[in-house]
Design a protein around this motif. Structure first.
Motif, PDB file in Angstrom:
ATOM      1  N   LEU A 118      -4.048  -3.966   5.605  1.00  0.00           N
ATOM      2  CA  LEU A 118      -4.026  -2.523   5.915  1.00  0.00           C
ATOM      3  C   LEU A 118      -3.946  -2.272   7.158  1.00  0.00           C
ATOM      4  CD1 LEU A 118      -5.898  -1.270   2.811  1.00  0.00           C
ATOM      5  CD2 LEU A 118      -3.707  -0.972   3.188  1.00  0.00           C
TER       6      LEU A 118
ATOM      7  N   LEU B 163      -6.751   3.884   1.429  1.00  0.00           N
ATOM      8  CA  LEU B 163      -6.929   2.411   0.845  1.00  0.00           C
ATOM      9  C   LEU B 163      -7.951   1.714   1.537  1.00  0.00           C
ATOM     10  CD1 LEU B 163      -3.310   1.689   0.076  1.00  0.00           C
ATOM     11  CD2 LEU B 163      -5.094   2.379  -1.483  1.00  0.00           C
TER      12      LEU B 163
ATOM     13  N   MET C  89      -2.687   4.742   3.377  1.00  0.00           N
ATOM     14  CA  MET C  89      -3.011   3.248   3.790  1.00  0.00           C
ATOM     15  C   MET C  89      -4.663   3.379   4.477  1.00  0.00           C
ATOM     16  SD  MET C  89      -0.124   0.819   4.804  1.00  0.00           S
ATOM     17  CE  MET C  89       1.164   0.722   3.474  1.00  0.00           C
TER      18      MET C  89
ATOM     19  N   LEU D 174       3.448   3.834  -2.390  1.00  0.00           N
ATOM     20  CA  LEU D 174       2.293   2.732  -2.260  1.00  0.00           C
ATOM     21  C   LEU D 174       2.352   1.561  -3.315  1.00  0.00           C
ATOM     22  CD1 LEU D 174      -0.542   4.964  -1.084  1.00  0.00           C
ATOM     23  CD2 LEU D 174       0.529   3.332   0.307  1.00  0.00           C
ATOM     24  N   SER D 175       2.689   1.897  -4.393  1.00  0.00           N
ATOM     25  CA  SER D 175       2.367   0.991  -5.774  1.00  0.00           C
ATOM     26  C   SER D 175       3.816   0.169  -5.402  1.00  0.00           C
ATOM     27  CB  SER D 175       2.739   1.697  -6.957  1.00  0.00           C
ATOM     28  OG  SER D 175       1.700   2.385  -7.291  1.00  0.00           O
TER      29      SER D 175
ATOM     30  N   ILE E   2      -4.157   0.424  -7.003  1.00  0.00           N
ATOM     31  CA  ILE E   2      -3.477  -0.191  -6.157  1.00  0.00           C
ATOM     32  C   ILE E   2      -3.869  -0.880  -5.091  1.00  0.00           C
ATOM     33  CG2 ILE E   2      -1.829   0.631  -3.876  1.00  0.00           C
ATOM     34  CD1 ILE E   2      -1.430   3.247  -5.616  1.00  0.00           C
ATOM     35  N   VAL E   3      -5.173  -0.539  -4.908  1.00  0.00           N
ATOM     36  CA  VAL E   3      -5.812  -1.385  -3.747  1.00  0.00           C
ATOM     37  C   VAL E   3      -6.082  -2.729  -4.087  1.00  0.00           C
ATOM     38  CG1 VAL E   3      -8.234  -0.957  -4.490  1.00  0.00           C
ATOM     39  CG2 VAL E   3      -7.701  -0.852  -1.979  1.00  0.00           C
ATOM     40  N   GLN E   4      -6.019  -3.359  -5.262  1.00  0.00           N
ATOM     41  CA  GLN E   4      -6.131  -4.410  -5.584  1.00  0.00           C
ATOM     42  C   GLN E   4      -5.242  -5.350  -4.849  1.00  0.00           C
ATOM     43  OE1 GLN E   4      -6.317  -4.661  -9.958  1.00  0.00           O
ATOM     44  NE2 GLN E   4      -8.045  -3.360 -10.226  1.00  0.00           N
ATOM     45  N   ASP E   5      -4.112  -5.029  -4.804  1.00  0.00           N
ATOM     46  CA  ASP E   5      -3.278  -5.829  -4.088  1.00  0.00           C
ATOM     47  C   ASP E   5      -2.935  -5.873  -2.442  1.00  0.00           C
ATOM     48  OD1 ASP E   5      -1.942  -6.569  -6.660  1.00  0.00           O
ATOM     49  OD2 ASP E   5      -0.946  -4.487  -6.806  1.00  0.00           O
ATOM     50  N   PHE E   6      -4.102  -5.213  -2.054  1.00  0.00           N
ATOM     51  CA  PHE E   6      -4.217  -5.141  -0.524  1.00  0.00           C
ATOM     52  C   PHE E   6      -5.424  -5.821  -0.146  1.00  0.00           C
ATOM     53  CE2 PHE E   6      -1.287  -1.456  -1.154  1.00  0.00           C
ATOM     54  CZ  PHE E   6      -0.324  -1.874  -0.125  1.00  0.00           C
TER      55      PHE E   6
ATOM     56  N   ALA F 259       2.747  -2.312  -2.672  1.00  0.00           N
ATOM     57  CA  ALA F 259       1.763  -3.078  -3.049  1.00  0.00           C
ATOM     58  C   ALA F 259       2.527  -4.459  -3.968  1.00  0.00           C
ATOM     59  CB  ALA F 259       0.541  -2.583  -3.913  1.00  0.00           C
TER      60      ALA F 259
ATOM     61  N   ASN G 257      -0.686  -3.091   8.653  1.00  0.00           N
ATOM     62  CA  ASN G 257       0.376  -2.132   8.257  1.00  0.00           C
ATOM     63  C   ASN G 257      -0.023  -0.578   9.000  1.00  0.00           C
ATOM     64  OD1 ASN G 257       1.536  -3.798   6.338  1.00  0.00           O
ATOM     65  ND2 ASN G 257       0.371  -2.940   4.640  1.00  0.00           N
TER      66      ASN G 257
END
Length: 185
Positions: A163, A128, A125, A89-90, A154-158, A93, A166
């Protein structure tokens, strides 16, 4: 069958919190040492079924050594280490193609198929998305404290629309994988 002579039972999923409390009670009553993360993992794997949770716990007790750990449970049921999924996931992201490929390779080496990796991504996801919408303390999320901390980064980039896109794309991919002879590609 005469319906008025029958008993009807409507079964519902049991919350992960209730399952976790029962598992902790059993482990304490039996004086079995365990890591707290194990309860979260068992509750998540039970998917609303107390019977499944108890069955997994029984298998773990008979196969594991004390203290019982989430790692022992993952080895028992063939679930990959959560860190491998977090790495994947990282990489997604960060748009890190080599990192994503390495993370997928690590999951495949652990015995996961392309379909299982797809399912893992959908599940994570979704977590997230819930994290973004409902916050880290939502009862809908069944995560350890460490997983919440990692997801918070991680969630800062989504964002939620990304989501949803995805998850939809992964759902379609899952159907394609079933009939593909080159699922790894």
């Amino acid at each position: 069958t005469i319906q008025s002579r029958c008993q009807r039972f409507d079964f519902q999923h049991i919350s992960a919190e209730t399952i976790g409390q029962q598992l902790e009670k059993i482990l304490k009553d039996e004086k079995i040492q365990y890591d707290q993360d194990l309860i979260v993992y068992l509750s998540r794997l039970a998917n609303g079924s107390m019977r499944d949770a108890l069955s997994l716990l029984d298998q773990l007790i008979s196969a594991g050594t004390q203290p019982l750990t989430a790692g022992q449970l993952n080895d028992l049921v063939g679930v990959p280490d959560k860190q491998k999924v977090i790495d994947l996931l990282s990489g997604i992201a960060a748009a890190d193609a080599p990192g994503v490929l390495n993370a997928i390779e690590a999951l495949i080496e652990h015995g996961q198929s392309a379909g299982q990796i797809c399912d893992l991504l959908i599940e994570n996801m979704r977590d997230l998305m819930v994290f973004l919408c409902a916050g880290p303390d939502s009862k809908v999320l069944v995560l350890t404290a460490e997983e919440k901390k990692q997801i918070a980064q991680i969630v800062q980039d989504f964002d939620v629309p990304a989501l949803i896109y995805n998850i939809t794309a992964l759902e379609k991919l899952r159907w394609t994988l079933r009939s593909s002879e080159t699922s790894r590609a």
